[in-house]
Motif scaffolding. Sequence first.
Motif, PDB file in Angstrom:
ATOM      1  N   THR A  18     -37.501 -11.532  62.714  1.00  0.00           N
ATOM      2  CA  THR A  18     -36.341 -12.329  62.302  1.00  0.00           C
ATOM      3  C   THR A  18     -35.308 -12.379  63.414  1.00  0.00           C
ATOM      4  O   THR A  18     -34.743 -13.441  63.707  1.00  0.00           O
ATOM      5  CB  THR A  18     -35.719 -11.744  61.022  1.00  0.00           C
ATOM      6  OG1 THR A  18     -36.715 -11.712  60.003  1.00  0.00           O
ATOM      7  CG2 THR A  18     -34.536 -12.577  60.553  1.00  0.00           C
ATOM      8  N   LEU A  19     -35.073 -11.253  64.054  1.00  0.00           N
ATOM      9  CA  LEU A  19     -34.115 -11.184  65.154  1.00  0.00           C
ATOM     10  C   LEU A  19     -34.536 -12.101  66.303  1.00  0.00           C
ATOM     11  O   LEU A  19     -33.710 -12.830  66.868  1.00  0.00           O
ATOM     12  CB  LEU A  19     -33.973  -9.743  65.639  1.00  0.00           C
ATOM     13  CG  LEU A  19     -32.928  -9.481  66.708  1.00  0.00           C
ATOM     14  CD1 LEU A  19     -31.524  -9.673  66.127  1.00  0.00           C
ATOM     15  CD2 LEU A  19     -33.074  -8.074  67.250  1.00  0.00           C
ATOM     16  N   VAL A  20     -35.825 -12.090  66.654  1.00  0.00           N
ATOM     17  CA  VAL A  20     -36.320 -12.949  67.735  1.00  0.00           C
ATOM     18  C   VAL A  20     -36.163 -14.421  67.368  1.00  0.00           C
ATOM     19  O   VAL A  20     -35.737 -15.242  68.194  1.00  0.00           O
ATOM     20  CB  VAL A  20     -37.795 -12.610  68.061  1.00  0.00           C
ATOM     21  CG1 VAL A  20     -38.426 -13.665  68.945  1.00  0.00           C
ATOM     22  CG2 VAL A  20     -37.892 -11.239  68.709  1.00  0.00           C
ATOM     23  N   TYR A  23     -32.454 -15.381  67.469  1.00  0.00           N
ATOM     24  CA  TYR A  23     -32.005 -15.455  68.857  1.00  0.00           C
ATOM     25  C   TYR A  23     -32.546 -16.726  69.524  1.00  0.00           C
ATOM     26  O   TYR A  23     -31.829 -17.395  70.279  1.00  0.00           O
ATOM     27  CB  TYR A  23     -32.442 -14.211  69.630  1.00  0.00           C
ATOM     28  CG  TYR A  23     -31.939 -14.181  71.051  1.00  0.00           C
ATOM     29  CD1 TYR A  23     -30.594 -13.911  71.318  1.00  0.00           C
ATOM     30  CD2 TYR A  23     -32.785 -14.426  72.119  1.00  0.00           C
ATOM     31  CE1 TYR A  23     -30.121 -13.892  72.619  1.00  0.00           C
ATOM     32  CE2 TYR A  23     -32.326 -14.404  73.422  1.00  0.00           C
ATOM     33  CZ  TYR A  23     -30.988 -14.141  73.671  1.00  0.00           C
ATOM     34  OH  TYR A  23     -30.524 -14.118  74.955  1.00  0.00           O
ATOM     35  N   GLY A  24     -33.825 -17.073  69.244  1.00  0.00           N
ATOM     36  CA  GLY A  24     -34.403 -18.297  69.799  1.00  0.00           C
ATOM     37  C   GLY A  24     -33.688 -19.537  69.300  1.00  0.00           C
ATOM     38  O   GLY A  24     -33.456 -20.479  70.063  1.00  0.00           O
ATOM     39  N   LEU A  25     -33.336 -19.541  68.026  1.00  0.00           N
ATOM     40  CA  LEU A  25     -32.589 -20.673  67.482  1.00  0.00           C
ATOM     41  C   LEU A  25     -31.203 -20.758  68.106  1.00  0.00           C
ATOM     42  O   LEU A  25     -30.711 -21.852  68.409  1.00  0.00           O
ATOM     43  CB  LEU A  25     -32.487 -20.557  65.960  1.00  0.00           C
ATOM     44  CG  LEU A  25     -33.797 -20.750  65.187  1.00  0.00           C
ATOM     45  CD1 LEU A  25     -33.584 -20.422  63.709  1.00  0.00           C
ATOM     46  CD2 LEU A  25     -34.311 -22.167  65.363  1.00  0.00           C
ATOM     47  N   TYR A  26     -30.577 -19.612  68.308  1.00  0.00           N
ATOM     48  CA  TYR A  26     -29.251 -19.573  68.925  1.00  0.00           C
ATOM     49  C   TYR A  26     -29.298 -20.127  70.352  1.00  0.00           C
ATOM     50  O   TYR A  26     -28.410 -20.865  70.775  1.00  0.00           O
ATOM     51  CB  TYR A  26     -28.720 -18.135  68.920  1.00  0.00           C
ATOM     52  CG  TYR A  26     -27.464 -17.938  69.712  1.00  0.00           C
ATOM     53  CD1 TYR A  26     -26.234 -18.404  69.238  1.00  0.00           C
ATOM     54  CD2 TYR A  26     -27.490 -17.297  70.945  1.00  0.00           C
ATOM     55  CE1 TYR A  26     -25.077 -18.225  69.966  1.00  0.00           C
ATOM     56  CE2 TYR A  26     -26.336 -17.119  71.681  1.00  0.00           C
ATOM     57  CZ  TYR A  26     -25.130 -17.578  71.193  1.00  0.00           C
ATOM     58  OH  TYR A  26     -23.989 -17.405  71.934  1.00  0.00           O
ATOM     59  N   LYS A  27     -30.370 -19.772  71.097  1.00  0.00           N
ATOM     60  CA  LYS A  27     -30.515 -20.246  72.477  1.00  0.00           C
ATOM     61  C   LYS A  27     -31.138 -21.642  72.565  1.00  0.00           C
ATOM     62  O   LYS A  27     -31.341 -22.157  73.658  1.00  0.00           O
ATOM     63  CB  LYS A  27     -31.386 -19.269  73.283  1.00  0.00           C
ATOM     64  CG  LYS A  27     -30.716 -17.959  73.580  1.00  0.00           C
ATOM     65  CD  LYS A  27     -29.612 -18.186  74.586  1.00  0.00           C
ATOM     66  CE  LYS A  27     -29.115 -16.885  75.143  1.00  0.00           C
ATOM     67  NZ  LYS A  27     -28.160 -17.068  76.207  1.00  0.00           N
ATOM     68  N   ARG A  28     -31.473 -22.227  71.400  1.00  0.00           N
ATOM     69  CA  ARG A  28     -32.069 -23.559  71.314  1.00  0.00           C
ATOM     70  C   ARG A  28     -33.392 -23.641  72.096  1.00  0.00           C
ATOM     71  O   ARG A  28     -33.627 -24.564  72.889  1.00  0.00           O
ATOM     72  CB  ARG A  28     -31.103 -24.634  71.793  1.00  0.00           C
ATOM     73  CG  ARG A  28     -29.812 -24.685  71.002  1.00  0.00           C
ATOM     74  CD  ARG A  28     -28.940 -25.832  71.491  1.00  0.00           C
ATOM     75  NE  ARG A  28     -27.557 -25.717  71.128  1.00  0.00           N
ATOM     76  CZ  ARG A  28     -27.031 -25.974  69.949  1.00  0.00           C
ATOM     77  NH1 ARG A  28     -27.800 -26.326  68.963  1.00  0.00           N
ATOM     78  NH2 ARG A  28     -25.747 -25.877  69.740  1.00  0.00           N
ATOM     79  N   VAL A  29     -34.256 -22.669  71.838  1.00  0.00           N
ATOM     80  CA  VAL A  29     -35.570 -22.592  72.475  1.00  0.00           C
ATOM     81  C   VAL A  29     -36.616 -23.021  71.459  1.00  0.00           C
ATOM     82  O   VAL A  29     -36.494 -22.721  70.268  1.00  0.00           O
ATOM     83  CB  VAL A  29     -35.843 -21.136  72.945  1.00  0.00           C
ATOM     84  CG1 VAL A  29     -37.249 -20.981  73.475  1.00  0.00           C
ATOM     85  CG2 VAL A  29     -34.832 -20.711  73.983  1.00  0.00           C
ATOM     86  N   SER A  30     -37.639 -23.704  71.903  1.00  0.00           N
ATOM     87  CA  SER A  30     -38.742 -24.080  71.028  1.00  0.00           C
ATOM     88  C   SER A  30     -39.586 -22.825  70.768  1.00  0.00           C
ATOM     89  O   SER A  30     -40.443 -22.454  71.567  1.00  0.00           O
ATOM     90  CB  SER A  30     -39.590 -25.172  71.679  1.00  0.00           C
ATOM     91  OG  SER A  30     -40.697 -25.447  70.872  1.00  0.00           O
ATOM     92  N   CYS A  34     -43.118 -21.426  72.623  1.00  0.00           N
ATOM     93  CA  CYS A  34     -43.093 -20.155  73.362  1.00  0.00           C
ATOM     94  C   CYS A  34     -44.137 -19.186  72.813  1.00  0.00           C
ATOM     95  O   CYS A  34     -44.816 -18.487  73.576  1.00  0.00           O
ATOM     96  CB  CYS A  34     -41.711 -19.522  73.288  1.00  0.00           C
ATOM     97  SG  CYS A  34     -40.457 -20.391  74.243  1.00  0.00           S
ATOM     98  N   PHE A  35     -44.278 -19.166  71.491  1.00  0.00           N
ATOM     99  CA  PHE A  35     -45.279 -18.299  70.868  1.00  0.00           C
ATOM    100  C   PHE A  35     -46.685 -18.701  71.292  1.00  0.00           C
ATOM    101  O   PHE A  35     -47.507 -17.860  71.659  1.00  0.00           O
ATOM    102  CB  PHE A  35     -45.148 -18.346  69.345  1.00  0.00           C
ATOM    103  CG  PHE A  35     -46.218 -17.573  68.637  1.00  0.00           C
ATOM    104  CD1 PHE A  35     -46.140 -16.193  68.532  1.00  0.00           C
ATOM    105  CD2 PHE A  35     -47.310 -18.226  68.086  1.00  0.00           C
ATOM    106  CE1 PHE A  35     -47.133 -15.478  67.894  1.00  0.00           C
ATOM    107  CE2 PHE A  35     -48.305 -17.515  67.443  1.00  0.00           C
ATOM    108  CZ  PHE A  35     -48.217 -16.141  67.349  1.00  0.00           C
ATOM    109  N   VAL A  36     -46.979 -20.003  71.264  1.00  0.00           N
ATOM    110  CA  VAL A  36     -48.309 -20.490  71.638  1.00  0.00           C
ATOM    111  C   VAL A  36     -48.590 -20.198  73.109  1.00  0.00           C
ATOM    112  O   VAL A  36     -49.698 -19.765  73.469  1.00  0.00           O
ATOM    113  CB  VAL A  36     -48.444 -21.999  71.317  1.00  0.00           C
ATOM    114  CG1 VAL A  36     -49.707 -22.589  71.916  1.00  0.00           C
ATOM    115  CG2 VAL A  36     -48.415 -22.213  69.814  1.00  0.00           C
TER     116      VAL A  36
END
Length: 175
Positions: A18-20, A23-30, A34-36
Amino acid sequence: MSQFLSTLSYFFIPGILTLVIVYGLYKRVSIYDCFVDGAKDGLRSAVDIMPFIIAIFVGIEALVSSGAMKFFEGLLSPLFNFFHIPKELISLILLRPVSGSGSLVLMERIMADNGADSFAGTCAAIMVGTCETIFYVLALYFGVTAVKKMRHSFAAGLVGYIVSVLASVYICKFI
């Protein structure tokens, strides 16, 4: 306290995930991309490492199945007796530089036969916790990184391993 830690352990991994994600949503990262990409890199690494791991396991099985391990135990027994190392530990000492999981099985067998609180059981536990799997590390890391000249890595690893074995035995004598 143990009840609190037990409850906390149920939420640890979901909490990290959940934290990751947050944080990814906060930094606006796909996050999904990134997971794939990470999964692809992980699979590539696993494919690169696999031949070295298979070679080590085949070598260990060949040593044990052929009787060579028993032969080496008999051959090296006088040397180990000179250093006051119990004969129960010889196979563990010979296998530990090659295989971490194989040495765990041997440690379990030593503890089942002699007892976990016995001298041999205590020494085995300390050896498994402190001695490095030299050949595994050299084959894996140098094989994957395509480094061909190990230079002093093997000698330093072997000296460190011998010191760890002797320290394990002699420390157990004072415990």
